[in-house]
Design an enzyme around this catalytic site. Structure first.
Site, short mmCIF file in Angstrom:
data_model
loop_
_atom_site.label_atom_id
_atom_site.label_comp_id
_atom_site.label_asym_id
_atom_site.label_seq_id
_atom_site.Cartn_x
_atom_site.Cartn_y
_atom_site.Cartn_z
N ASP A 279 46.02 37.01 30.54
CA ASP A 279 44.93 37.66 31.25
C ASP A 279 45.14 39.18 31.15
OD1 ASP A 279 42.69 38.23 32.73
OD2 ASP A 279 43.13 36.80 34.34
C1 BGC Z 1 39.81 38.09 34.36
C2 BGC Z 1 39.63 37.17 33.18
C3 BGC Z 1 38.76 37.85 32.15
C4 BGC Z 1 39.43 39.13 31.76
C5 BGC Z 1 38.71 39.89 30.67
C6 BGC Z 1 40.25 39.47 33.97
O1 BGC Z 1 40.09 40.35 35.03
O2 BGC Z 1 40.74 37.53 35.26
O3 BGC Z 1 39.03 35.97 33.59
O4 BGC Z 1 38.54 36.98 31.08
O5 BGC Z 1 39.51 39.97 32.89
O6 BGC Z 1 37.59 40.51 31.15
#
Ligand code: BGC
Length: 748
Positions: A279
């Protein structure tokens, strides 16, 4: 590249491969042998790997943030999205263009054009319809493809352990079989468009409060039987190219450097062949993370302390901490997914989006997933002949609410309004999909539909008092990065509903929200429709449901508690008392104890504690009612099969979702959803249907033996309208059975 150059670089980088190529003679060799589609994805990945330089390998194992951010320009070639890995043209590898998320292509394109928003993941789950989940996945996958993406960060399957979790709307509820099945089919749909899907957030990212440090404490066997089972089922059905490890820690170790989660469970026990991406901001080490099984660091330059998978990982290889073979494994896994899903053979090509066709898919999901919670004296469906209808609150003149954060989908022509409540910055702004319920209702009713925005309760009451029917739209905005502080509707909305219901008993409440709320006015209102965040054509779907053009068919994918006191954790650890819940939220907690409920998530917790929720998991009304009969259970070809009659006892067509619950032998067991059917019946029609119990649900995970075992004894079977209302049951004696993971993979 000319053959000679290729051979030279090859000789330096990977000698084993070059021996073969030289033996064949350069002139006989296909330029890119990995483009031979008759080879398996694994073989093709190995061929590319052998041709790569170390720099190319290191470029593939980290992505950049795909937008301009904090003074950094957007990387050249990126598409204004979450992640970007540049193409390696020398080898014919396209750029990885990664976009959020599970409800659609989130960010607008470079011309400001948006995409089609699906309703909440909870709506898809509430449909109990894997085919519909597939259709939704295929729709967002095709939009991703037409926008030039080849990776969608779609596939959220963390179980709902708390109704206040800010991201519940991105997930698929509390039950591992339902969530895993729905998300697995959505992933299949995405990947049917040759777009890599990303099952996330692995694992136990069940709260947003303190999510970057919080440790989810749970007994490993309980995790296997709950949250990890949801992931296992989703991955088994969907074969996602990627899995995203979560922000939080699990049993004190960060998810993205957690050897147990990544190496042992995911890659070894489940034999997952794809890659693990982090993540955004979830990486805390180079060697430790790489050795634990992380394959790609996401946007480290913008979100991590340093880009761990660049210089620090190089250094770890040089020092011998991380073997070269591990780097090669990381690269091979990424390449394998690119071949397996088809992003290399069928590159995404920009093309116009078909908003009409795609909106129709979103509307189908909204209609199938809305849950009718209450309908006193058959107030619904409404007659178009009504002389007057008051439409109150919820910005129903403007559109329908979306959840916030990375998954929020900008509508085709931008947000429906700029004059909305805060926050205006991430995880906001609040987005309203431009499908206003007011317009959709007005089009249907012969009389007058009048709107009041609900801010002035007295004015709303006046309008309701002089109208035949009042429809009050209430809303609860929710987003990633914070949890709701409680289960209360924000602002004056509870008072508004109570006041309207007092003057007009024919009051219908439509909820646009993240899930279970306290409803102190419930007994005073005539009807309640849970519409979730209903997506691109939500207003149209709601109006069709209210007027009976389509019958509500959704069933709750989670238990609806009466209040926070019924939850395993009445207070969210570390949550602040701020009423809106946005950070800062007070001192983040170190850990959250999921051993309180363990594997007994949701309805199983309520059964174990003997407490009655407001609405049970699996509950939902429609405009008719159903009865079950002639139930029989038998063991056939190694499977537990139940068959029975479902009868529509009303005067309207409808869709029923009969649910099979099984209680395993032994003390202290709680019932588990083992399967379901979804059956459309005309008035007075009866059908004979079958449910096959999922074999994993008949087994427990035994850590000592490292396997699932089905205990010998009497199994209690109950046929449910929900997880607490049964009509028919049986018991069946089963012998003990091993259930190796490979033989445990049937799905309804
Ligand atoms: C989220 C993810 C997301 C990623 C990219 C993170 O803040 O937890 O689910 O895919 O950002 O935007």
């Amino acid at each position: 590249m000319r053959p000679r150059d290729r051979l030279t670089s090859c000789l330096i980088a990977t000698c084993g491969f070059c021996v073969t190529t030289m033996a064949m003679g350069a002139a006989d060799m296909p330029a890119r042998p990995w483009m031979n589609m008759s080879l398996s994805p694994d073989q093709r990945a190995v061929l590319v790997l052998k041709a790569m330089t170390q720099d190319e390998k290191f470029r593939l194992i980290r992505s950049d943030f795909g937008e301009a951010n904090a003074g950094r320009p957007m990387p050249v070639g990126a598409l204004n999205s979450a992640g970007y890995v540049p193409a390696i043209s020398r080898l014919g590898l396209p750029a990885l263009q990664e976009s959020d998320a599970g409800l659609g292509v989130a960010r607008p394109d470079l011309n400001g054009k948006g995409a089609t928003a699906l309703p909440s993941g909870l709506a898809t789950a509430a449909s109990f319809d894997p085919q519909l989940a597939y259709a939704g996945g295929a729709m967002i996958g095709s939009e991703a493809r037409r926008r030039g993406f080849n990776v969608l960060l779609a596939g959220g399957v963390d179980l709902e352990r708390d109704p206040r979790n800010g991201r519940n709307f991105e997930y698929a509820g509390e039950d591992p079989l339902l969530a895993g099945t729905i998300v697995g089919h959505a992933v299949q749909g995405v990947q049917s468009q040759q777009i890599i899907a990303t099952v996330k957030h692995y694992a136990l990212n069940a709260l947003e409060t303190g999510r970057n440090t919080l440790s989810a404490q749970i007994d490993p066997a309980a995790a296997r039987e709950s949250d990890l089972l949801a992931f296992e089922i989703a991955i088994g059905i969907g074969h996602p190219g990627a899995v995203m490890c979560a922000y939080n820690r699990v049993n004190t170790v960060y998810a993205c450097e957690n050897d147990w989660l990544l190496n042992q469970v995911l890659k070894h026990d489940w034999a997952y062949p794809g890659f693990v991406m982090s993540d955004w901001g979830a990486v805390h080490s180079a060697g430790k993370a790489a050795l634990a099984g992380l394959d790609q660091e996401s946007a480290g330059e913008s979100f991590d302390q340093t880009v761990y998978f660049d210089k620090p990982l190089h250094a770890a290889v040089t020092s011998g901490e991380v073997p070269q073979a591990r780097i090669d494994d990381m690269v091979r896994r990424i390449l394998r997914s690119m071949f397996a899903v088809g992003v290399i053979d069928h590159p995404s090509k920009p093309a116009p989006l078909d908003y009409v066709a795609d909106g129709a898919v979103a509307q189908r999901v909204a209609e199938a997933g809305a849950v009718l919670l209450r309908n006193e004296h058959d107030l619904l469906p409404l007659s178009p002949k009504l002389a007057s209808i008051a439409v109150i609150g919820g910005h129903a003149d403007l559109g329908v609410l979306s959840g916030g954060g990375s998954s929020a989908v900008t509508p085709p022509d931008g947000n429906a309004s700029n004059e909305l409540p805060p926050p205006h910055a991430w995880p906001g702004p609040r987005i309203y999909q431009p499908s206003p319920p007011l317009a959709a209702i007005s089009r249907r009713v012969h009389g007058k539909a009048q709107f009041n925005d609900g801010r002035d309760i007295a004015a709303a009451v006046q309008l309701a008092a002089r109208s035949d029917v009042a429809v009050v739209f209430v809303e609860q905005w929710s987003a990633e990065s914070f949890d709701r502080p409680d289960m209360t509707l924000p602002g004056n909305q509870d008072a508004l509903v109570a006041a309207v219901a007092k003057v007009n008993p024919r009051t219908i409440v439509v909820l646009e929200n993240n899930g279970p709320l306290r409803m102190p006015w419930l007994e005073q209102v005539g009807a309640v429709l849970e519409a979730w965040y209903p997506g691109a054509r939500g207003g149209e779907a709601i109006a069709r449901l209210l007027f009976g053009e389509v019958a509500p068919a959704g069933r709750l994918p989670m238990t609806w508690p009466r209040n926070e006191a019924q939850l395993p954790r009445p207070r969210i650890p570390g949550a602040g008392l701020a009423s809106i819940g946005l950070p800062p939220q007070g001192q983040p907690a170190e850990s959250v104890n999921y051993n309180i409920e363990g594997a007994d998530v949701g309805y199983r917790w309520f059964q174990r504690r003997g407490i009655e929720p407001l609405f049970a998991f699996g509950y939902g009304l429609t405009y008719t009612h159903f009865a079950y009969g002639r139930l029989q259970a038998h063991w056939k070809d190694g499977q537990l099969v139940v068959d029975f009659d479902v009868s529509n006892r009303g005067k309207r067509a409808g869709i029923d979702v009969p649910q099979l619950y099984v209680t395993l032998p032994g003390a202290g067991q709680t019932r588990r959803l083992a399967g379901w059917n979804r059956v459309a019946l005309k008035a007075d029609e009866t059908q004979h249907v079958e449910i096959i119990a999922d074999s994993r649900i008949l087994a427990d995970y035994h850590p000592a033996q490292h396997t699932w075992l089905r205990p010998a004894g009497r199994y209690q079977l109950q046929l449910g309208h929900s997880s607490s209302s049964f009509e028919g049951g049986a018991t069946i004696e089963l012998s003990a059975g091993g259930c190796a993971l490979s033989t445990c993979r049937n799905s309804p």
